[in-house]
Write a protein that holds these residues in place. Structure first.
Motif, PDB file in Angstrom:
ATOM      1  N   PRO A   1       0.837  -1.199   0.000  1.00 32.18           N
ATOM      2  CA  PRO A   1       0.000   0.000   0.000  1.00 32.18           C
ATOM      3  C   PRO A   1       0.874   1.252   0.000  1.00 32.18           C
ATOM      4  O   PRO A   1       1.960   1.260   0.567  1.00 32.18           O
ATOM      5  N   ARG A   2       0.395   2.339  -0.665  1.00 30.04           N
ATOM      6  CA  ARG A   2       1.255   3.503  -0.836  1.00 30.04           C
ATOM      7  C   ARG A   2       1.095   4.566   0.256  1.00 30.04           C
ATOM      8  O   ARG A   2       1.902   5.455   0.365  1.00 30.04           O
ATOM      9  N   GLY A   3       0.014   4.454   1.051  1.00 34.23           N
ATOM     10  CA  GLY A   3      -0.180   5.434   2.113  1.00 34.23           C
ATOM     11  C   GLY A   3       0.862   5.260   3.212  1.00 34.23           C
ATOM     12  O   GLY A   3       1.483   4.204   3.328  1.00 34.23           O
ATOM     13  N   SER A   4       1.093   6.308   4.015  1.00 33.95           N
ATOM     14  CA  SER A   4       2.035   6.167   5.121  1.00 33.95           C
ATOM     15  C   SER A   4       1.537   6.983   6.304  1.00 33.95           C
ATOM     16  O   SER A   4       0.709   7.867   6.158  1.00 33.95           O
ATOM     17  N   VAL A   5       2.057   6.644   7.463  1.00 33.46           N
ATOM     18  CA  VAL A   5       1.664   7.345   8.690  1.00 33.46           C
ATOM     19  C   VAL A   5       2.497   8.619   8.808  1.00 33.46           C
ATOM     20  O   VAL A   5       3.732   8.575   8.718  1.00 33.46           O
ATOM     21  N   HIS A   6       1.834   9.755   8.980  1.00 37.33           N
ATOM     22  CA  HIS A   6       2.522  11.046   9.096  1.00 37.33           C
ATOM     23  C   HIS A   6       3.432  11.031  10.326  1.00 37.33           C
ATOM     24  O   HIS A   6       3.045  10.485  11.375  1.00 37.33           O
TER      25      HIS A   6
ATOM     26  N   GLY B   1       7.277   9.419   6.034  1.00 44.30           N
ATOM     27  CA  GLY B   1       6.179   8.674   6.652  1.00 44.30           C
ATOM     28  C   GLY B   1       6.611   7.299   7.145  1.00 44.30           C
ATOM     29  O   GLY B   1       7.711   6.833   6.857  1.00 44.30           O
TER      30      GLY B   1
ATOM     31  N   GLY C   1       1.207  18.378   2.596  1.00 37.72           N
ATOM     32  CA  GLY C   1       0.587  17.212   1.961  1.00 37.72           C
ATOM     33  C   GLY C   1       1.315  16.760   0.702  1.00 37.72           C
ATOM     34  O   GLY C   1       0.720  16.177  -0.191  1.00 37.72           O
TER      35      GLY C   1
ATOM     36  N   ALA D   1       2.074   1.733   7.768  1.00 35.51           N
ATOM     37  CA  ALA D   1       0.859   1.754   8.588  1.00 35.51           C
ATOM     38  C   ALA D   1       0.864   0.662   9.653  1.00 35.51           C
ATOM     39  O   ALA D   1       0.229   0.810  10.695  1.00 35.51           O
TER      40      ALA D   1
ATOM     41  N   LEU E   1       5.821  12.849   2.166  1.00 32.46           N
ATOM     42  CA  LEU E   1       5.151  11.864   3.026  1.00 32.46           C
ATOM     43  C   LEU E   1       5.741  10.469   2.836  1.00 32.46           C
ATOM     44  O   LEU E   1       5.900   9.721   3.797  1.00 32.46           O
ATOM     45  N   SER E   2       6.077  10.133   1.580  1.00 34.23           N
ATOM     46  CA  SER E   2       6.603   8.776   1.394  1.00 34.23           C
ATOM     47  C   SER E   2       8.037   8.689   1.933  1.00 34.23           C
ATOM     48  O   SER E   2       8.471   7.640   2.379  1.00 34.23           O
TER      49      SER E   2
ATOM     50  N   ALA F   1       3.184  14.392  -1.522  1.00 36.70           N
ATOM     51  CA  ALA F   1       3.249  12.918  -1.479  1.00 36.70           C
ATOM     52  C   ALA F   1       4.695  12.416  -1.383  1.00 36.70           C
ATOM     53  O   ALA F   1       4.960  11.405  -0.734  1.00 36.70           O
TER      54      ALA F   1
END
Ligand code: 2U9
Length: 379
Positions: A102-107, A362, A353, A365, A358-359, A355
């Motif tokens: 997954p590409r999202g990450s925790v700030h 971050g 914000g 998750a 963040l990547s 990306a």
């Protein structure tokens, strides 16, 4: 057999034999559509005598209802069969390779908040939260900042519009709502809740993390930032407890047993005495590396957090007897802690914000910080 009976008989047999939903829809049109046979019978009612209509009318209506019911019942059966077939066809192959990560990450701010909650939970602190839109009384007055106290001006407060600009309270801030300028009102509320539950008072150990707001904006200040404050209330609490707690917290947070702190006298309206805690660092190739006494050659002190013994007026305003109950409190910027630990140099990037940022900064998750695994591990 009458015409209605013939049609009903035919319709029932063919609906029961419809093999799929498309065939069923064709039958609906054939019987009930505008040009359908049942609709054609309905149209004959207009040309009948009133007596004939009296007997034929209900008969044709009953036919229409019977065909409609048959169609609905068969539709339910065919839909259930279609779902069964779909489920049987959609088997899950657990031997397939895992999908792309997954590409999202925790700030980093969320990560640091979790790390802090973990560290303080281990020291017996509970997490307390409260509203970001606060009453002037909880944000200032209860913290020994009455109207006209100069510290109020230092807070660059965002005030909500005065609800009664021409009323008796005009010109004063009493009753005004503000965006909280610190998380201290959370501790005030928690202390008051304790007194409500237990009028004689009770010990308390809480941290209050969250967003705070000040009308200030440059490279090191944003109008919204994150704070964590801590409060301990008990009998016989003194500065030694405060210093041990800050040292233990900073060693755990920076995962460095060499952290040394120095307490320096300061002033906050809500604490007396007030102390600022500096942390020792060494200059290594021009960079500050935390650890060791700042007094050693090539070392220095960096101001990190504010703290002190809770002012007895604050204890009193929350409803506790300051002759019985004492406490210490501290406050520190979470964004600043994150920058120091993870090496970012511009606070504003925290809230852009972007990306790529963040990547880079971050956290995965699923990498929950735990003391046993190391609170800051990038799994
Ligand atoms: C109660 C009583 C006392 C909280 C405290 C500080 C010192 C402090 C700043 C650090 C950096 C805010 O984020 S910052 O700008 N905070 O220096 N805060 S003592 O004292 C309290 C809180 C609640 C009832």
């Amino acid at each position: 057999m009458s015409e209605t009976h013939t049609i009903e008989h035919d319709a029932k047999a063919r609906i029961a034999a419809a093999a799929d939903l498309a065939a069923l829809e064709a039958l609906r049109v054939e019987f009930l559509g505008k040009q359908g046979s049942v609709s054609a019978l309905m149209k004959t009612l207009g040309k009948m005598s009133p007596e004939e209509r009296q007997t034929k009318g209900p008969e044709i209506q009953a036919l229409r209802q019977a065909v409609t019911d048959e169609l609905a019942a068969r539709k339910d059966v065919l839909e259930a069969a279609a779902l069964e077939a779909k489920l049987a066809a959609e088997t899950l192959d657990l031997t397939l390779p895992a999908p792309e990560a997954p590409r999202g990450s925790v700030h980093p701010v969320s990560q640091v908040m979790d790390e802090l909650a973990e560290i303080f939970a281990d020291l017996g602190f509970a997490v307390a939260t409260g509203p970001e839109i606060e009453d002037d009384w909880y944000n200032f007055t209860a913290l020994n900042m009455p109207e006209s106290h100069p510290a109020r001006a230092m807070h660059d407060t965002f005030y909500f519009p005065d609800p009664a600009p021409s009323g008796a309270a005009s010109g004063s801030n009493a009753g005004r709502m503000v965006l909280r300028t610190h998380t201290s009102p959370v501790q005030v509320r928690t202390m008051m809740d304790v007194v409500k539950e237990n009028p004689a008072g009770a010990p308390l150990r809480i941290i209050a993390p969250g967003r705070v707001y000040r009308s200030d904006s440059d490279a090191t200040h944003t109008p919204m930032f994150h704070q964590i404050e801590g409060l301990v209330i008990d009998k016989g609490i003194h500065l030694g407890h405060l210093k041990w707690t800050l040292e233990t917290f900073l060693k755990a947070f920076f995962e460095n047993e060499d952290i040394v702190i120095r307490l320096r006298p300061s002033y906050f309206p809500f604490t007396e005495p007030s102390v600022e805690a500096d942390v020792g660092f060494a200059l290594v190739e021009g960079k500050r590396v935390l650890g060791g006494s700042g007094d050693e050659p090539g070392h220095g002190w960096m101001e990190l957090l504010g703290s002190g013994m809770v002012n007895r007026r604050v204890i009193e305003m929350s409803g506790l007897d300051p002759d019985q109950w004492q406490g210490f409190a501290f406050g520190v910027g979470v964004d600043r802690l994150a920058m120091l630990k993870y090496g970012m140099d511009d606070l504003r990037a925290f809230f852009d914000g972007d990306a790529r940022w963040l990547s880079h900064y971050g956290f995965p998750a699923l990498a929950q910080p735990t003391l046993s695994a190391g609170v800051g591990e990038r799994a």
